[in-house]
Design a protein around this motif. Structure first.
Motif, mmCIF file in Angstrom:
data_model
loop_
_atom_site.group_PDB
_atom_site.id
_atom_site.type_symbol
_atom_site.label_atom_id
_atom_site.label_comp_id
_atom_site.label_asym_id
_atom_site.label_seq_id
_atom_site.Cartn_x
_atom_site.Cartn_y
_atom_site.Cartn_z
ATOM 1 N N ASN A 62 10.692 -40.988 15.887
ATOM 2 C CA ASN A 62 10.358 -40.610 14.511
ATOM 3 C C ASN A 62 10.594 -39.132 14.262
ATOM 4 N N SER A 63 10.174 -38.277 15.204
ATOM 5 C CA SER A 63 10.360 -36.830 15.031
ATOM 6 C C SER A 63 11.831 -36.454 15.052
ATOM 7 N N THR A 64 12.603 -37.105 15.914
ATOM 8 C CA THR A 64 14.041 -36.821 15.960
ATOM 9 C C THR A 64 14.726 -37.253 14.673
ATOM 10 N N THR A 65 14.368 -38.439 14.169
ATOM 11 C CA THR A 65 14.931 -38.916 12.904
ATOM 12 C C THR A 65 14.578 -37.975 11.765
ATOM 13 N N LEU A 66 13.323 -37.576 11.705
ATOM 14 C CA LEU A 66 12.868 -36.661 10.660
ATOM 15 C C LEU A 66 13.569 -35.317 10.758
ATOM 16 N N THR A 67 13.685 -34.787 11.961
ATOM 17 C CA THR A 67 14.289 -33.468 12.152
ATOM 18 C C THR A 67 15.769 -33.470 11.816
ATOM 19 N N VAL A 68 16.510 -34.419 12.366
ATOM 20 C CA VAL A 68 17.964 -34.460 12.150
ATOM 21 C C VAL A 68 18.287 -34.683 10.673
ATOM 22 N N SER A 69 17.609 -35.626 10.041
ATOM 23 C CA SER A 69 17.886 -35.931 8.634
ATOM 24 C C SER A 69 17.525 -34.752 7.739
ATOM 25 N N SER A 70 16.346 -34.180 7.950
ATOM 26 C CA SER A 70 15.891 -33.072 7.100
ATOM 27 C C SER A 70 16.796 -31.859 7.233
ATOM 28 N N VAL A 71 17.129 -31.508 8.472
ATOM 29 C CA VAL A 71 17.947 -30.307 8.696
ATOM 30 C C VAL A 71 19.365 -30.502 8.172
ATOM 31 N N ALA A 72 19.929 -31.700 8.325
ATOM 32 C CA ALA A 72 21.281 -31.959 7.827
ATOM 33 C C ALA A 72 21.341 -31.781 6.310
ATOM 34 N N MET A 126 9.413 -42.562 5.557
ATOM 35 C CA MET A 126 10.180 -41.497 6.201
ATOM 36 C C MET A 126 10.992 -40.709 5.182
ATOM 37 N N LEU A 127 11.560 -41.390 4.181
ATOM 38 C CA LEU A 127 12.351 -40.692 3.165
ATOM 39 C C LEU A 127 11.509 -39.680 2.417
ATOM 40 N N GLY A 128 10.278 -40.050 2.083
ATOM 41 C CA GLY A 128 9.396 -39.102 1.398
ATOM 42 C C GLY A 128 9.109 -37.877 2.241
ATOM 43 N N MET A 129 8.883 -38.072 3.546
ATOM 44 C CA MET A 129 8.621 -36.945 4.434
ATOM 45 C C MET A 129 9.849 -36.070 4.589
ATOM 46 N N ILE A 130 11.024 -36.685 4.608
ATOM 47 C CA ILE A 130 12.270 -35.903 4.680
ATOM 48 C C ILE A 130 12.401 -35.008 3.455
ATOM 49 N N LEU A 131 12.098 -35.554 2.278
ATOM 50 C CA LEU A 131 12.163 -34.751 1.050
ATOM 51 C C LEU A 131 11.171 -33.591 1.087
ATOM 52 N N ILE A 132 9.990 -33.833 1.646
ATOM 53 C CA ILE A 132 8.990 -32.762 1.768
ATOM 54 C C ILE A 132 9.502 -31.653 2.676
ATOM 55 N N GLU A 133 10.068 -32.012 3.821
ATOM 56 C CA GLU A 133 10.574 -31.005 4.764
ATOM 57 C C GLU A 133 11.741 -30.236 4.165
ATOM 58 N N VAL A 134 12.642 -30.937 3.473
ATOM 59 C CA VAL A 134 13.787 -30.263 2.837
ATOM 60 C C VAL A 134 13.294 -29.276 1.790
ATOM 61 N N THR A 135 12.340 -29.695 0.984
ATOM 62 C CA THR A 135 11.796 -28.822 -0.054
ATOM 63 C C THR A 135 11.137 -27.588 0.544
ATOM 64 N N GLY A 136 10.434 -27.764 1.644
ATOM 65 C CA GLY A 136 9.737 -26.633 2.256
ATOM 66 C C GLY A 136 10.666 -25.627 2.907
ATOM 67 N N GLY A 137 11.755 -26.089 3.526
ATOM 68 C CA GLY A 137 12.640 -25.170 4.239
ATOM 69 C C GLY A 137 13.815 -24.661 3.442
ATOM 70 N N MET A 186 20.249 -21.596 10.872
ATOM 71 C CA MET A 186 19.422 -22.506 10.075
ATOM 72 C C MET A 186 19.074 -23.766 10.856
ATOM 73 N N VAL A 187 20.047 -24.321 11.565
ATOM 74 C CA VAL A 187 19.813 -25.556 12.312
ATOM 75 C C VAL A 187 18.728 -25.351 13.364
ATOM 76 N N VAL A 188 18.826 -24.280 14.133
ATOM 77 C CA VAL A 188 17.857 -24.058 15.210
ATOM 78 C C VAL A 188 16.472 -23.732 14.650
ATOM 79 N N VAL A 189 16.414 -22.798 13.711
ATOM 80 C CA VAL A 189 15.115 -22.375 13.173
ATOM 81 C C VAL A 189 14.416 -23.528 12.458
ATOM 82 N N GLN A 190 15.147 -24.235 11.613
ATOM 83 C CA GLN A 190 14.521 -25.316 10.862
ATOM 84 C C GLN A 190 14.245 -26.540 11.737
ATOM 85 N N SER A 191 15.073 -26.777 12.751
ATOM 86 C CA SER A 191 14.795 -27.891 13.665
ATOM 87 C C SER A 191 13.482 -27.675 14.389
#
Length: 264
Positions: A62-72, A126-137, A186-191
């Motif tokens: 779950n964390s890998t999916t969230l991280t990769v999708s959000s950062v991409a 998961m999609l909602g959490m991805i949107l939250i992470e994208v918005t924050g970073g 960006m990839v490293v810091v946000q990941s």
């Protein structure tokens, strides 16, 4: 002197984590900075994996999916927005720049965000959490990209346009390859930020099936029993991926930050 202080601040706690994770439950409960009487690190790690039907494996997925999708999504949007904000002038770009700065300053509100996610049917998704992470970073990444784009000569854009390239082709063929240092930053810091996020998934992605690696820390603490050796073994497992990522890309991180600060 600064290097010595930094070494103490970062390496001493990490050494304490490793030592505590290598002890038995009785030795770990003493919280002593000492060599373990019985070195049982591998046994503790194996026990961590077995807890609650291997929940940590699901949490890593779950964390890998969230991280990769959000950062991409974050990197692509930030690169495009940073390019437009830096190259274009006018009321729209000024308003966009102000909104980016406001997003860095204004704190997020948990309850209204939950209401919005529920209205959209994205709460506990998961999609909602991805949107939250994208918005924050995204605001930080936009500012970083905008500062880096300022170091790229405008003549490259103009030459590509004279050759018949449209705006999208100019960006993807000319500008984006030159953004490699800042993209790696960006990839490293946000990941690391997304992977280590604890409060976000706690509020917006509850549920055992949605567990992230940070949520697994609750597995080893209760009102009646705290398995400190397993807790620190879990912390060690969670710490390793961001640490390895930083060790491999620390030079690129510094390069992206410094180059972006030349004109930014």
């Amino acid at each position: 002197m600064a290097l010595a202080v930094s070494t103490i601040v970062f390496l001493v706690p990490f050494a304490f984590i490793v030592l505590t994770a290598s002890k038995t439950s009785a030795d770990a409960s003493r919280f002593e900075f000492s060599w373990p009487g019985d070195f049982v690190l591998l046994q503790n790690i194996a026990e961590v994996f077995k807890v609650r039907d291997f929940v940590i494996v699901r949490a890593f997925i779950n964390s890998t999916t969230l991280t990769v999708s959000s950062v991409a999504v974050m990197v692509v949007l930030a690169a495009m927005m940073g390019y437009v904000v830096q190259r274009r002038t006018g009321l729209f770009t000024s308003a966009a720049r102000m909104l980016v700065l406001a997003a860095l300053i204004v704190p997020s509100a948990v309850v209204p965000t939950i209401w919005v996610l529920q209205a959209l049917g994205l709460y506990k998704q998961m999609l909602g959490m991805i949107l939250i992470e994208v918005t924050g970073g995204l605001p930080f990444c936009v500012l970083l990209c905008s500062a880096f784009v300022a170091t790229i000569p405008r003549e490259l854009d103009e030459a590509a346009a004279l050759d018949g390239a449209g705006p999208l082709r100019v960006f993807f063929r000319v500008i984006l390859p030159l953004l490699k240092p800042v993209v790696v930053t960006m990839v490293v810091v946000q990941s690391v930020a997304v992977f280590n996020d604890f409060t976000g998934p706690l509020y917006f992605l509850p549920g055992e099936e949605n567990a992230t690696v940070q949520a697994t820390l609750f597995n080893f603490q209760s009102q009646t029993l705290s398995q400190w050796n397993l807790l620190f073994a879990d912390i060690l497992l969670i710490t390793v991926p961001p640490l390895v990522l930083y060790l491999f890309f620390n030079r690129q991180i510094v390069e992206g930050m410094v180059n972006g600060a030349v004109k930014g």
